[in-house]
Design a protein around this motif. Sequence first.
Motif, PDB file in Angstrom:
ATOM      1  N   TYR A 126      12.270  23.019  38.282  1.00 52.35           N
ATOM      2  CA  TYR A 126      12.069  21.362  38.717  1.00 52.35           C
ATOM      3  C   TYR A 126      13.446  20.554  39.011  1.00 52.35           C
ATOM      4  O   TYR A 126      13.535  20.018  39.862  1.00 52.35           O
ATOM      5  CB  TYR A 126      11.209  20.434  37.732  1.00 52.35           C
ATOM      6  N   SER A 127      14.433  20.983  38.248  1.00 55.74           N
ATOM      7  CA  SER A 127      15.764  20.250  38.515  1.00 55.74           C
ATOM      8  C   SER A 127      16.489  20.835  39.669  1.00 55.74           C
ATOM      9  O   SER A 127      16.890  20.064  40.657  1.00 55.74           O
ATOM     10  CB  SER A 127      16.726  20.687  37.306  1.00 55.74           C
ATOM     11  N   LEU A 128      16.090  22.101  40.156  1.00 57.99           N
ATOM     12  CA  LEU A 128      16.660  22.782  41.252  1.00 57.99           C
ATOM     13  C   LEU A 128      15.917  22.148  42.502  1.00 57.99           C
ATOM     14  O   LEU A 128      16.441  21.913  43.559  1.00 57.99           O
ATOM     15  CB  LEU A 128      16.582  24.138  41.413  1.00 57.99           C
ATOM     16  N   ILE A 129      14.618  21.967  42.273  1.00 59.55           N
ATOM     17  CA  ILE A 129      13.683  21.423  43.507  1.00 59.55           C
ATOM     18  C   ILE A 129      14.341  19.989  43.663  1.00 59.55           C
ATOM     19  O   ILE A 129      14.297  19.549  44.884  1.00 59.55           O
ATOM     20  CB  ILE A 129      12.133  21.663  43.010  1.00 59.55           C
ATOM     21  N   ALA A 130      14.506  19.327  42.524  1.00 63.99           N
ATOM     22  CA  ALA A 130      14.919  17.896  42.696  1.00 63.99           C
ATOM     23  C   ALA A 130      16.332  17.791  43.562  1.00 63.99           C
ATOM     24  O   ALA A 130      16.277  17.071  44.612  1.00 63.99           O
ATOM     25  CB  ALA A 130      15.168  17.243  41.341  1.00 63.99           C
ATOM     26  N   GLU A 131      17.112  18.772  43.424  1.00 62.77           N
ATOM     27  CA  GLU A 131      18.328  18.841  43.926  1.00 62.77           C
ATOM     28  C   GLU A 131      18.296  19.148  45.382  1.00 62.77           C
ATOM     29  O   GLU A 131      18.590  18.679  46.186  1.00 62.77           O
ATOM     30  CB  GLU A 131      19.483  19.714  43.522  1.00 62.77           C
ATOM     31  N   LEU A 132      17.474  20.316  45.678  1.00 66.87           N
ATOM     32  CA  LEU A 132      17.269  20.722  47.126  1.00 66.87           C
ATOM     33  C   LEU A 132      16.480  19.718  47.836  1.00 66.87           C
ATOM     34  O   LEU A 132      16.710  19.378  49.108  1.00 66.87           O
ATOM     35  CB  LEU A 132      15.842  21.778  46.977  1.00 66.87           C
ATOM     36  N   THR A 133      15.465  18.908  47.431  1.00 66.75           N
ATOM     37  CA  THR A 133      14.912  17.825  47.855  1.00 66.75           C
ATOM     38  C   THR A 133      15.845  16.650  48.547  1.00 66.75           C
ATOM     39  O   THR A 133      15.554  16.062  49.789  1.00 66.75           O
ATOM     40  CB  THR A 133      13.862  17.064  47.010  1.00 66.75           C
ATOM     41  N   THR A 134      16.968  16.552  47.764  1.00 64.99           N
ATOM     42  CA  THR A 134      18.066  15.474  48.136  1.00 64.99           C
ATOM     43  C   THR A 134      18.995  16.096  49.442  1.00 64.99           C
ATOM     44  O   THR A 134      19.664  15.127  50.040  1.00 64.99           O
ATOM     45  CB  THR A 134      19.088  15.002  47.209  1.00 64.99           C
ATOM     46  N   LYS A 135      18.856  17.263  49.913  1.00 67.57           N
ATOM     47  CA  LYS A 135      19.960  17.732  50.468  1.00 67.57           C
ATOM     48  C   LYS A 135      19.950  17.601  52.064  1.00 67.57           C
ATOM     49  O   LYS A 135      20.947  17.565  52.685  1.00 67.57           O
ATOM     50  CB  LYS A 135      20.120  19.547  50.279  1.00 67.57           C
ATOM     51  N   ILE A 136      18.479  17.010  52.520  1.00 68.84           N
ATOM     52  CA  ILE A 136      18.631  16.800  54.044  1.00 68.84           C
ATOM     53  C   ILE A 136      17.938  15.315  54.258  1.00 68.84           C
ATOM     54  O   ILE A 136      16.859  15.138  54.078  1.00 68.84           O
ATOM     55  CB  ILE A 136      17.661  17.898  54.648  1.00 68.84           C
ATOM     56  N   PRO A 137      18.712  14.543  54.608  1.00 75.69           N
ATOM     57  CA  PRO A 137      18.530  13.069  54.903  1.00 75.69           C
ATOM     58  C   PRO A 137      17.448  13.109  56.301  1.00 75.69           C
ATOM     59  O   PRO A 137      17.467  14.297  56.752  1.00 75.69           O
ATOM     60  CB  PRO A 137      19.671  12.354  55.115  1.00 75.69           C
ATOM     61  N   VAL A 138      16.574  12.220  56.340  1.00 72.59           N
ATOM     62  CA  VAL A 138      15.712  12.325  57.199  1.00 72.59           C
ATOM     63  C   VAL A 138      16.347  12.230  58.901  1.00 72.59           C
ATOM     64  O   VAL A 138      15.859  13.097  59.603  1.00 72.59           O
ATOM     65  CB  VAL A 138      14.543  10.922  57.392  1.00 72.59           C
ATOM     66  N   GLU A 139      17.247  11.817  59.142  1.00 71.42           N
ATOM     67  CA  GLU A 139      18.105  11.588  60.464  1.00 71.42           C
ATOM     68  C   GLU A 139      18.511  13.175  60.867  1.00 71.42           C
ATOM     69  O   GLU A 139      18.459  13.692  61.903  1.00 71.42           O
ATOM     70  CB  GLU A 139      19.068  10.704  60.363  1.00 71.42           C
ATOM     71  N   GLU A 140      19.149  13.502  59.725  1.00 66.56           N
ATOM     72  CA  GLU A 140      19.688  15.097  59.808  1.00 66.56           C
ATOM     73  C   GLU A 140      18.234  16.089  59.901  1.00 66.56           C
ATOM     74  O   GLU A 140      18.506  16.916  60.807  1.00 66.56           O
ATOM     75  CB  GLU A 140      20.499  15.725  58.719  1.00 66.56           C
ATOM     76  N   TRP A 141      17.168  15.896  59.242  1.00 61.78           N
ATOM     77  CA  TRP A 141      16.123  16.728  59.474  1.00 61.78           C
ATOM     78  C   TRP A 141      15.582  16.746  61.123  1.00 61.78           C
ATOM     79  O   TRP A 141      15.390  17.711  61.638  1.00 61.78           O
ATOM     80  CB  TRP A 141      14.990  16.507  58.552  1.00 61.78           C
ATOM     81  N   ILE A 142      15.567  15.435  61.446  1.00 63.26           N
ATOM     82  CA  ILE A 142      14.953  15.099  63.004  1.00 63.26           C
ATOM     83  C   ILE A 142      16.198  16.002  63.943  1.00 63.26           C
ATOM     84  O   ILE A 142      15.666  16.903  64.877  1.00 63.26           O
ATOM     85  CB  ILE A 142      14.995  13.788  63.200  1.00 63.26           C
ATOM     86  N   THR A 143      17.274  16.010  63.854  1.00 65.10           N
ATOM     87  CA  THR A 143      18.590  16.595  64.576  1.00 65.10           C
ATOM     88  C   THR A 143      18.114  18.229  64.322  1.00 65.10           C
ATOM     89  O   THR A 143      18.270  18.787  65.527  1.00 65.10           O
ATOM     90  CB  THR A 143      20.019  16.069  64.014  1.00 65.10           C
ATOM     91  N   ILE A 144      18.019  18.679  63.227  1.00 65.05           N
ATOM     92  CA  ILE A 144      17.787  20.112  63.186  1.00 65.05           C
ATOM     93  C   ILE A 144      16.714  20.734  63.762  1.00 65.05           C
ATOM     94  O   ILE A 144      16.652  21.691  64.268  1.00 65.05           O
ATOM     95  CB  ILE A 144      17.829  20.601  61.411  1.00 65.05           C
ATOM     96  N   TYR A 145      15.697  19.857  63.507  1.00 61.92           N
ATOM     97  CA  TYR A 145      14.395  20.193  64.082  1.00 61.92           C
ATOM     98  C   TYR A 145      14.782  20.273  65.747  1.00 61.92           C
ATOM     99  O   TYR A 145      13.987  21.159  66.371  1.00 61.92           O
ATOM    100  CB  TYR A 145      13.280  19.218  63.745  1.00 61.92           C
ATOM    101  N   GLU A 146      15.125  19.483  66.242  1.00 65.03           N
ATOM    102  CA  GLU A 146      15.367  18.989  67.828  1.00 65.03           C
ATOM    103  C   GLU A 146      16.190  20.249  68.271  1.00 65.03           C
ATOM    104  O   GLU A 146      15.901  20.669  69.211  1.00 65.03           O
ATOM    105  CB  GLU A 146      15.634  17.895  68.295  1.00 65.03           C
ATOM    106  N   THR A 147      17.276  20.383  67.456  1.00 70.07           N
ATOM    107  CA  THR A 147      18.354  21.713  67.835  1.00 70.07           C
ATOM    108  C   THR A 147      17.800  23.024  67.725  1.00 70.07           C
ATOM    109  O   THR A 147      18.167  24.008  68.509  1.00 70.07           O
ATOM    110  CB  THR A 147      19.717  21.242  67.560  1.00 70.07           C
TER     111      THR A 147
END
Length: 152
Positions: A126-147
Amino acid sequence: MQYEATSPEDYINQLSEERKAPIEKLRKTIKDNLPKGFEEGIGYGMLAYFVPHSLYPDGYHCTPELPLPFINIASQKNFIALYHSGLYAKPELHDWFVNEYPKHCKYKLDKGKSCVRFKKFDDIPYSLIAELTTKIPVEEWITIYETNIKKK
């Protein structure tokens, strides 16, 4: 396994007793660490964390009426699955996760492109999943998705 759920609570209520606690803990872990802008709901019959249409009106290219997916949790027949789209789309995130996993879990990593499978419910990191969850902000996820994804 596909559930006919209309809300995260409805999904959890349909689970067997042995799966409720780990799914609820995964849900809380993700919700407590999810960057601002993502929302929770049901997507593809699973617990879903996504970019809402209010932030990304185009939606998911495969099914534009659905919001852009980011993380899903599912109770499958033989395991609990965590689907994190960033593990597939961002190689440095994938590499970080693969390197960190053995520090948090005594069992070998069971992973597909974006799916991490947990067969031992008492050893979910769970602690690793907590850290993983924080790694990509929404704006970055949109950019990654689009590119990286939408153009394919």
